[in-house]
Scaffold this active site. Structure first.
Site, PDB file in Angstrom:
ATOM      1  N   LYS A   1       0.858  -1.197   0.000  1.00 59.16           N
ATOM      2  CA  LYS A   1       0.000   0.000   0.000  1.00 59.16           C
ATOM      3  C   LYS A   1       0.886   1.237   0.000  1.00 59.16           C
ATOM      4  CE  LYS A   1      -1.827   3.004   2.354  1.00 59.16           C
ATOM      5  NZ  LYS A   1      -1.722   4.379   1.790  1.00 59.16           N
TER       6      LYS A   1
ATOM      7  N   GLU B   1       9.786   1.771  10.719  1.00 60.00           N
ATOM      8  CA  GLU B   1      10.824   2.757  10.390  1.00 60.00           C
ATOM      9  C   GLU B   1      10.137   4.105  10.467  1.00 60.00           C
ATOM     10  OE1 GLU B   1      13.919   2.197   9.918  1.00 60.00           O
ATOM     11  OE2 GLU B   1      13.977   0.043   9.560  1.00 60.00           O
TER      12      GLU B   1
ATOM     13  N   CYS C   1      13.553  11.179   6.369  1.00 59.14           N
ATOM     14  CA  CYS C   1      13.560  10.826   7.786  1.00 59.14           C
ATOM     15  C   CYS C   1      14.954  11.003   8.360  1.00 59.14           C
ATOM     16  CB  CYS C   1      13.093   9.397   7.964  1.00 59.14           C
ATOM     17  SG  CYS C   1      14.044   8.220   7.025  1.00 59.14           S
TER      18      CYS C   1
ATOM     19  N   GLU D   1       9.561  16.860  14.091  1.00 60.83           N
ATOM     20  CA  GLU D   1      10.032  16.599  12.733  1.00 60.83           C
ATOM     21  C   GLU D   1       9.243  17.477  11.756  1.00 60.83           C
ATOM     22  OE1 GLU D   1       9.139  12.782  10.929  1.00 60.83           O
ATOM     23  OE2 GLU D   1      11.191  12.692  10.220  1.00 60.83           O
TER      24      GLU D   1
END
Ligand code: NDP
Length: 498
Positions: A180, A255, A289, A392
Site C-alpha cells: 500500500k 521505520e 527521515c 520533525e
C-alpha cells in the site's frame, strides 16, 4: 512537463490483474504546478480483502514459497534488470507526483530500487542454518521458513526506493505481499509492480492496493489473513498500527521519523562539513527521515559557519524538478507545504531568528506559480527545547544551535524523542570515538553525508522505530525459525501403561 506518461487512473493490481476500485476517486497532482496529472481509485476493505486472499492463495500453493533458492535468485535479478531498464520512465512517473528532481530520482532512487533486488538475491545465496549437538545423542537443526502474507506500507517521500526494499526482502524469503503506497504518490509504484509481473513474478505474489491510510491502509492492517506488517512512515501512525498489530499478535517493523543532530566540531574539515550540512538537510527537497535537520555547531567556528551556511542556502536554485539545474523542487503536497511553512511562525513565536526563508519563494516562472514551493529555511535557535528543534518538520527547514564543548554537544544531540541517525564532523579521533559511543541513535555517520550500508542494520532508537532492516535483520523478520530435533540412534521412550 510530460504528463502523458501517467495513466489516466491508478487502480489496484490483484492476482496479476488490474482491478478498478468502486471507491472514491482522488486527484493526483504534479507538485511543481499543482496541475492534476492522474487520479486514484481508492480500494475499500472488500477490495483489500481480495488482495490479501490472492496473496494467501499464492502463498499456500507453495510453488512460490518453496521455489529453489537459485531459481528465486534468478527471478530477483530479472526484477533488478527490468527496473533498471525502465529507470527513465519510473523516475518521470515518480517526479510527476513527488516533485523531487528528476536527476536525483534517476541517479539515486530508482537505481537503489533495482539494487534492492540484487542485494537480496545475494543475501539468500549465502544463507546458512544453525546446528546444535550439545545434548548427548541428539542433533537439532534450525531451518527458516517464510512467514506468509506481508502487509507493506510505504510513505510518500521516496516511494519506490523505500517500497522496493520491503518487496524485495519479503519475496527473497518466500513470502507473498500486499503493498500500500501513500495515496499521494502511487504512480511509479503502480508501474513498478506491473514490471515485476513482466519479469516473471507469479500472479498473487505481489499485490497492490491504493488509497488513503485511514481507509485502505487501516483495512490492510486489520485484515486477519495478514501475517506480518512492515511500515515506514510517521511516528504517530506507527504507534496506531503497532497497537493494532499487537492486538492480533502480528510481528511488525517500524521505520519512523527523526530529528537528527548534525554535530560540527571546531576540529572538523570545515569546507566538507559545510557542503555536507547543506546536502543533509536540503536533499530530497528536505523530505527525509534521516535529514540532518538539527545542526549543532561549536562556538569557535559558529559565526563563520552560520554566515556561510545561510549564504549558500539563499543561493540554492529553486525550480522545476524536471530541469537539470534545479537543486530544490516543491514539497509533495499543498497541505505539507502549509505545514512546513507554519513552522516559520512557530519559530518566530518561540524566539528563534529566521536567517533565511520561512516563506514561499518569489520570482518563479509563471508556470510554477501553482506549485508547492518553500524557500530553504535557516533558523537560529537559542535552546534545544524549541518545537522547531524537537518536532520533525520534514521539509527544507534547518535549525542551527551553537554549543560550547563536547558535553554540551552530546546533551543537546541526545535531548530528543527520536534516535534515527546522527552526523558527526571532526578530524580529532578521540572526539569521534567518544561521540560514536555517546550518541543514542541507530546510525552514526562520521564525516559523511547519508551513506546507507544495506548489509548493516538500519533503524531507530526511541520514537524512531522498532526493528531493523539489513540482510540478517530482514531474514529474521520475514522468516519463522523452525527447530528440528532428531536422535542419533533409536530412543527408548518411557513405557507408560505397559
Ligand atoms: P504517514 O505515517 O502519514 O504515512 C505512511 C504510510 O502509512 C502511508 O502509506 C499512509 O497512507 C499510511 N497510513 C496512514 N495512516 C494509516 C493507518 N491508520 N493505517 C495504515 N496505514 C496508514 O507518514 P508520511 O507518508 O507522511 O511519511 C512521512 C513520515 O515517514 C515522516 O515522519 C518520516 O520521518 C517517516 N519516514 C521514515 C523513514 C524511515 O526509514 N525511518 C523513511 C521515510 C519516511 P496515506 O499517505 O495514503 O494516507
Amino acid at each position: 512537463m510530460n504528463a502523458n506518461v501517467a495513466p489516466e487512473r491508478v487502480v489496484s493490481l490483484i492476482d496479476g490483474e488490474w482491478v478498478d476500485a468502486r471507491g472514491p476517486r482522488l486527484a493526483i497532482h504534479y507538485p511543481a504546478t499543482g496541475a492534476q496529472v492522474s487520479e486514484l481509485a481508492e480500494a475499500d476493505a472488500e477490495e483489500v480483502d481480495r488482495a490479501v486472499r490472492a496473496a494467501r492463495r499464492a502463498f499456500e500453493n507453495r510453488s512460490w514459497s518453496r521455489m529453489p533458492v537459485e531459481a528465486r535468485q534468478a527471478l530477483l535479478m530479472k526484477c533488478h534488470d527490468i527496473v533498471l531498464a525502465h529507470a527513465d520512465e519510473l523516475a518521470l512517473l515518480e517526479c510527476l507526483n513527488l516533485g523531487v528532481s528528476l536527476r536525483e530520482l534517476k541517479e539515486r532512487h530508482i537505481r537503489r530500487a533495482a539494487f534492492n533486488f540484487r542485494f537480496f538475491s545475494e543475501v539468500i545465496g549465502q544463507g546458512a542454518g544453525e546446528v546444535y549437538d550439545q545434548t548427548a545423542g541428539y542433533r537439532s537443526i534450525v531451518v527458516r521458513e517464510p512467514v506468509g502474507v506481508a502487509a507493506l506500507i510505504a510513505p510518500w517521500n521516496a516511494p519506490t526506493a523505500l517500497a522496493s526494499m520491503k518487496v524485495a526482502a519479503a519475496l527473497a524469503f518466500g513470502n507473498t505481499c500486499v503493498l500500500k503506497p501513500s495515496e499521494q504518490t502511487p504512480l511509479a509504484l503502480a508501474r513498478f509492480v506491473e514490471l515485476l509481473h513482466e519479469a516473471g513474478v507469479p500472479p498473487g505474489v505481489v499485490n497492490l492496493v491504493n488509497g488513503r491510510g485511514p481507509v485502505t491502509g487501516a483495512a490492510l492492517v486489520a485484515n486477519p489473513e495478514v501475517d506480518l506488517i512492515s511500515f515506514t512512515g510517521g511516528t504517530e501512525t506507527g504507534r496506531a498500527i503497532m497497537a493494532e498489530a499487537g492486538r492480533r499478535l502480528k510481528p511488525c517493523t517500524m521505520e519512523l521519523g527523526g530529528k537528527s543532530a548534525n554535530i560540527i566540531f571546531a576540529s572538523a574539515d570545515y569546507d566538507r562539513a559545510l557542503d555536507a550540512a547543506l546536502a543533509s538537510i536540503f536533499s530530497n527537497n528536505g523530505q527525509q527521515c534521516l535529514a540532518g535537520s538539527r545542526i549543532l555547531v561549536e562556538k569557535p567556528i559558529a559565526d563563520r559557519f552560520i554566515a556561510d551556511f545561510t549564504a549558500r542556502a539563499a543561493r540554492i536554485r529553486i525550480g522545476d524538478p524536471m530541469d537539470e539545474a534545479t537543486e530544490l523542487g516543491p514539497l509533495a503536497s499543498a497541505g505539507h507545504r502549509d505545514r512546513v511553512l507554519s513552522y516559520a511562525g512557530i519559530a518566530r513565536s518561540e524566539g528563534l531568528e529566521i536567517l533565511h526563508g520561512g516563506a514561499a519563494p518569489q520570482g518563479l516562472p509563471e508556470a510554477l506559480w501553482g506549485g508547492y514551493f518553500v524557500q530553504p529555511t535557516v533558523a537560529l535557535a537559542p535552546t534545544n527545547g524549541a518545537r522547531t528543534c524537537q518536532e520533525e518538520i520534514f521539509g527544507p527547514f534547518a535549525t542551527i544551535q551553537v554549543f560550547d564543548g563536547y558535553a554540551e554537544a552530546m546533551d543537546k544531540a541526545n535531548d530528543t524523542a527520536f534516535g534515527l541517525v546522527s552526523y558527526v564532523w571532526s578530524d580529532h579521533l578521540p572526539t569521534i570515538e567518544r561521540a560514536t559511543r555517546d550518541l543514542r541513535s541507530g546510525v552514526v555517520w562520521v564525516n559523511t553525508t547519508m551513506t546507507r550500508e544495506l548489509r548493516a542494520p538500519f533503524g531507530g532508537y526511541k520514537d524512531s522505530g522498532v526493528g531493523r532492516e539489513s540482510g540478517p535483520a530482514c531474514r529474521d523478520f520475514y522468516t519463522e525459525a523452525k527447530t528440528i530435533t532428531v536422535p542419533a540412534e533409536p530412543i527408548t521412550p518411557r513405557r507408560l501403561g505397559a
